[in-house]
Design a protein around this motif. Sequence first.
Motif, PDB file in Angstrom:
ATOM      1  N   LEU A  26       0.020   5.228   9.975  1.00 26.41           N
ATOM      2  CA  LEU A  26       0.652   5.717   8.370  1.00 26.41           C
ATOM      3  C   LEU A  26      -0.350   6.062   7.493  1.00 26.41           C
ATOM      4  CD1 LEU A  26       3.731   3.007   7.990  1.00 26.41           C
ATOM      5  CD2 LEU A  26       3.535   5.165   9.011  1.00 26.41           C
ATOM      6  N   ARG A  27      -1.613   6.060   7.759  1.00 32.35           N
ATOM      7  CA  ARG A  27      -2.863   6.373   6.978  1.00 32.35           C
ATOM      8  C   ARG A  27      -2.908   5.491   5.673  1.00 32.35           C
ATOM      9  NH1 ARG A  27      -4.678  11.513   8.815  1.00 32.35           N
ATOM     10  NH2 ARG A  27      -6.290  10.924   7.244  1.00 32.35           N
ATOM     11  N   LEU A  28      -2.740   4.439   5.723  1.00 31.31           N
ATOM     12  CA  LEU A  28      -2.540   3.543   4.634  1.00 31.31           C
ATOM     13  C   LEU A  28      -3.867   2.760   4.209  1.00 31.31           C
ATOM     14  CD1 LEU A  28       0.820   1.828   5.144  1.00 31.31           C
ATOM     15  CD2 LEU A  28       0.282   3.639   3.442  1.00 31.31           C
ATOM     16  N   PRO A  29      -4.532   2.931   3.284  1.00 23.59           N
ATOM     17  CA  PRO A  29      -6.168   2.608   2.987  1.00 23.59           C
ATOM     18  C   PRO A  29      -6.339   1.337   2.613  1.00 23.59           C
ATOM     19  CG  PRO A  29      -5.277   3.727   1.218  1.00 23.59           C
ATOM     20  CD  PRO A  29      -4.247   3.856   2.134  1.00 23.59           C
ATOM     21  N   GLU A  71       0.886  -1.368   0.020  1.00 26.14           N
ATOM     22  CA  GLU A  71       0.149   0.230   0.008  1.00 26.14           C
ATOM     23  C   GLU A  71       0.855   1.092  -0.032  1.00 26.14           C
ATOM     24  OE1 GLU A  71      -3.575  -0.911   0.315  1.00 26.14           O
ATOM     25  OE2 GLU A  71      -3.685   1.304  -0.525  1.00 26.14           O
ATOM     26  N   ALA A  72       1.842   1.291   0.727  1.00 24.54           N
ATOM     27  CA  ALA A  72       2.901   2.360   0.919  1.00 24.54           C
ATOM     28  C   ALA A  72       3.413   2.660  -0.739  1.00 24.54           C
ATOM     29  CB  ALA A  72       4.016   2.241   1.835  1.00 24.54           C
ATOM     30  N   ALA A  73       3.571   1.493  -1.349  1.00 24.71           N
ATOM     31  CA  ALA A  73       4.115   1.790  -2.641  1.00 24.71           C
ATOM     32  C   ALA A  73       3.182   1.934  -3.685  1.00 24.71           C
ATOM     33  CB  ALA A  73       4.792   0.114  -3.207  1.00 24.71           C
ATOM     34  N   GLY A  74       1.753   2.108  -3.107  1.00 22.62           N
ATOM     35  CA  GLY A  74       0.826   2.800  -4.171  1.00 22.62           C
ATOM     36  C   GLY A  74      -0.021   1.552  -4.690  1.00 22.62           C
ATOM     37  N   ALA A  75       0.202   0.320  -4.158  1.00 24.47           N
ATOM     38  CA  ALA A  75      -0.675  -0.706  -4.651  1.00 24.47           C
ATOM     39  C   ALA A  75      -2.043  -0.851  -3.804  1.00 24.47           C
ATOM     40  CB  ALA A  75      -0.157  -2.046  -4.804  1.00 24.47           C
ATOM     41  N   ARG A  76      -3.475  -1.070  -4.449  1.00 19.80           N
ATOM     42  CA  ARG A  76      -4.434  -1.604  -3.640  1.00 19.80           C
ATOM     43  C   ARG A  76      -4.247  -2.650  -3.122  1.00 19.80           C
ATOM     44  NH1 ARG A  76      -9.793  -0.263  -7.026  1.00 19.80           N
ATOM     45  NH2 ARG A  76      -9.389   1.802  -6.390  1.00 19.80           N
ATOM     46  N   SER A  77      -4.534  -2.905  -1.776  1.00 18.53           N
ATOM     47  CA  SER A  77      -4.084  -4.073  -1.241  1.00 18.53           C
ATOM     48  C   SER A  77      -5.290  -4.663  -0.205  1.00 18.53           C
ATOM     49  CB  SER A  77      -2.937  -3.945  -0.023  1.00 18.53           C
ATOM     50  OG  SER A  77      -1.806  -3.476  -0.951  1.00 18.53           O
ATOM     51  N   PHE A  78      -5.222  -6.071  -0.103  1.00 19.55           N
ATOM     52  CA  PHE A  78      -6.155  -6.817   0.595  1.00 19.55           C
ATOM     53  C   PHE A  78      -5.623  -7.788   1.537  1.00 19.55           C
ATOM     54  CE2 PHE A  78      -9.413 -10.190   0.924  1.00 19.55           C
ATOM     55  CZ  PHE A  78     -10.436  -9.649   1.520  1.00 19.55           C
ATOM     56  N   LEU A 105     -14.205   4.359   0.352  1.00 19.78           N
ATOM     57  CA  LEU A 105     -14.134   5.199   1.566  1.00 19.78           C
ATOM     58  C   LEU A 105     -12.583   5.567   1.928  1.00 19.78           C
ATOM     59  CD1 LEU A 105     -15.491   6.585   3.857  1.00 19.78           C
ATOM     60  CD2 LEU A 105     -15.478   4.421   4.929  1.00 19.78           C
ATOM     61  N   ALA A 106     -12.075   4.481   2.053  1.00 21.49           N
ATOM     62  CA  ALA A 106     -10.415   4.218   2.796  1.00 21.49           C
ATOM     63  C   ALA A 106      -9.552   5.092   1.549  1.00 21.49           C
ATOM     64  CB  ALA A 106      -9.990   3.023   2.701  1.00 21.49           C
ATOM     65  N   GLU A 107      -9.636   5.057   0.283  1.00 21.78           N
ATOM     66  CA  GLU A 107      -8.731   5.910  -0.498  1.00 21.78           C
ATOM     67  C   GLU A 107      -9.344   7.261  -0.708  1.00 21.78           C
ATOM     68  OE1 GLU A 107      -8.993   3.337  -3.991  1.00 21.78           O
ATOM     69  OE2 GLU A 107      -7.930   1.695  -2.921  1.00 21.78           O
ATOM     70  N   ASP A 108     -10.468   7.674  -0.137  1.00 14.91           N
ATOM     71  CA  ASP A 108     -10.596   9.114  -0.386  1.00 14.91           C
ATOM     72  C   ASP A 108      -9.821   9.693   0.518  1.00 14.91           C
ATOM     73  OD1 ASP A 108     -13.815  10.630  -0.666  1.00 14.91           O
ATOM     74  OD2 ASP A 108     -12.163  11.710   0.394  1.00 14.91           O
ATOM     75  N   ARG A 109      -9.292  11.059  -0.468  1.00 14.40           N
ATOM     76  CA  ARG A 109      -8.311  12.003   0.237  1.00 14.40           C
ATOM     77  C   ARG A 109      -8.526  12.691   1.512  1.00 14.40           C
ATOM     78  NH1 ARG A 109      -4.346  13.732  -3.678  1.00 14.40           N
ATOM     79  NH2 ARG A 109      -3.670  11.591  -4.610  1.00 14.40           N
ATOM     80  N   GLN A 150      -5.287   6.591  -6.142  1.00 13.99           N
ATOM     81  CA  GLN A 150      -4.324   7.615  -6.428  1.00 13.99           C
ATOM     82  C   GLN A 150      -3.722   7.914  -5.247  1.00 13.99           C
ATOM     83  OE1 GLN A 150      -3.612   8.956  -9.457  1.00 13.99           O
ATOM     84  NE2 GLN A 150      -4.931   8.212 -10.558  1.00 13.99           N
ATOM     85  N   PRO A 151      -2.569   7.242  -4.791  1.00 18.13           N
ATOM     86  CA  PRO A 151      -2.222   7.516  -3.394  1.00 18.13           C
ATOM     87  C   PRO A 151      -1.676   9.119  -3.126  1.00 18.13           C
ATOM     88  CG  PRO A 151      -0.716   6.084  -4.763  1.00 18.13           C
ATOM     89  CD  PRO A 151      -1.815   6.236  -5.494  1.00 18.13           C
ATOM     90  N   LEU A 152      -1.789   9.672  -1.977  1.00 18.06           N
ATOM     91  CA  LEU A 152      -1.390  10.721  -1.737  1.00 18.06           C
ATOM     92  C   LEU A 152       0.306  10.844  -1.822  1.00 18.06           C
ATOM     93  CD1 LEU A 152      -1.933  13.753  -0.781  1.00 18.06           C
ATOM     94  CD2 LEU A 152      -2.173  12.947   1.500  1.00 18.06           C
ATOM     95  N   TYR A 153       0.740  10.061  -0.752  1.00 15.42           N
ATOM     96  CA  TYR A 153       2.216   9.791  -1.080  1.00 15.42           C
ATOM     97  C   TYR A 153       2.288   8.639  -1.255  1.00 15.42           C
ATOM     98  CZ  TYR A 153       1.892  13.956   1.929  1.00 15.42           C
ATOM     99  OH  TYR A 153       1.614  15.152   2.305  1.00 15.42           O
TER     100      TYR A 153
END
Lengths: 391, 97
Positions: A98-101, A70-77, A153-157, A195-198
């Motif tokens: 870390l606010r990772l969705p 998720e930190a690398a920007g991948a949608r994870s489950f 919801l999780a990925e909402d900025r 679209q990850p913020l960071y």
Amino acid sequence: MGKRVGMEVSIAAAEAVKQANVDVISAYPITPQTHIVEHLAELVANGELDAEFVPVESEHSALSVCVGSEAAGARSFTCTSSQGLALMSEITYIASGLRLPIVMMLANRALSAPLSIWNDHSDVMSIRDCGWIQIFTENGQEVYDHVFYAYRLAEDRDVLFPVVVNLDGFILSHVIEPIELLDQEIIDRFLPPYQPLYRLHPDRPVTMGAFALPSIFAETKKANEVALRGSLSKIIETWKALGDLTGRYYKPIETYRAEDAETLLVTMGCFGETASVAVDSLREEGRSVGLMKIRLWRPFPFDAFREVACRAKRLVVIDRAISVGGPGGPVASEVKAAVYGRETRPDVYNFVAGISGRDVAPSDFIKMVDKAEIEIEEGNKEGYEIYGVRE
Amino acid sequence: MTKPESEWTWKELPVGNVVLEPGNASQYRTGDWKSLKPVLDREKCIHCGLCYIFCPDMAYSLNEEGFFISDLYYCKGCGICSKECPTGAITMVEEEQ
């Protein structure tokens, strides 16, 4: 609209994860979550889902993989139950800090000892304060819907928090129900690409998970808490957006025949469906009984809860977990805190029922309402007991 | 960081407390942890650089005269350089002295 099919709820959950187009799935098998990730493994192996399936050596690693991906920007489950959640609990705090969705499904199961594979809510209560958005579902359709919902919801900025979707183990995870599967285009419209913020990327280096000295730790925690509480409006708004597409509108607190009810049952998870049958019977007898179902456990929807609860004379709260040495079950503690200090507030009578998957029938809910009403009448206004225990 | 950590308010923190400025650990003064500091006897120094290699905080650097000198802003006073120096050129002394 999509097609309505008979399907095991776990399989529907896995299909929903596929339709959410996740990039990484990392999980370790544990009953009763197994069918969800087994089916996902099949989908990946068959080429029906283009994702990395990482079979790890423990649940601690399962969630750690998701933190990294998720930190690398991948949608994870990920997905787990009971002891598995206990083992990953360390990482749950890191994911929210870390606010990772990340989205996790939790097929709720009792924590040992004694060893049990059956359902109750003691597992999720062990991470109650970890800073995730925590949602409970009542039936298969809700489970299916809440997978895409949770990602959007999780990925909402304005949110950026991990979400755990709870489904009662076996009682819900292993039953076959009619479920309306949505067309992919509807899901794609509802859930845009992540679209990850960071993110960790060499073009723009950032540090995640840095050390914080006492001089700044409290500030980080306040920022986190304000953000989680503040996500409530997005939680509601996103349910509205989902409802506009599916016709199924969800709320933080669901009610059933609660208007003007003097006694309200309060449940969480799939207890709600059985309790509604009990409410119908009691209403037929002319009893003034209704039902409140807590869908959103964290952030706790205090205002929505009070709006309904404080109109009643008494609440009969049914917990599916024990808070050993505490004031009662964890839901009842929350409910008491919610109504404390209000000018008009209901009495709160608390039962712990159905732990380790013991059946709780509509007749049991009726017995609990009867018992609570008598006890409160006799002055025992703060009662707490484990229901149905052989003396 | 544009200002010391102790002056940041909770509202100013980036989401997830991500650190956006690379290499800002160099601003962290670890030098105030020490009670002993390394003092070099230049007569005994053979310029071997073992102090530079062994220093766990990378506090040593080569100066223009060819001596390895510890930057006291970072030096924690652990004494590893003194222990490893093959000629005994580095002595740990009380910082106040």
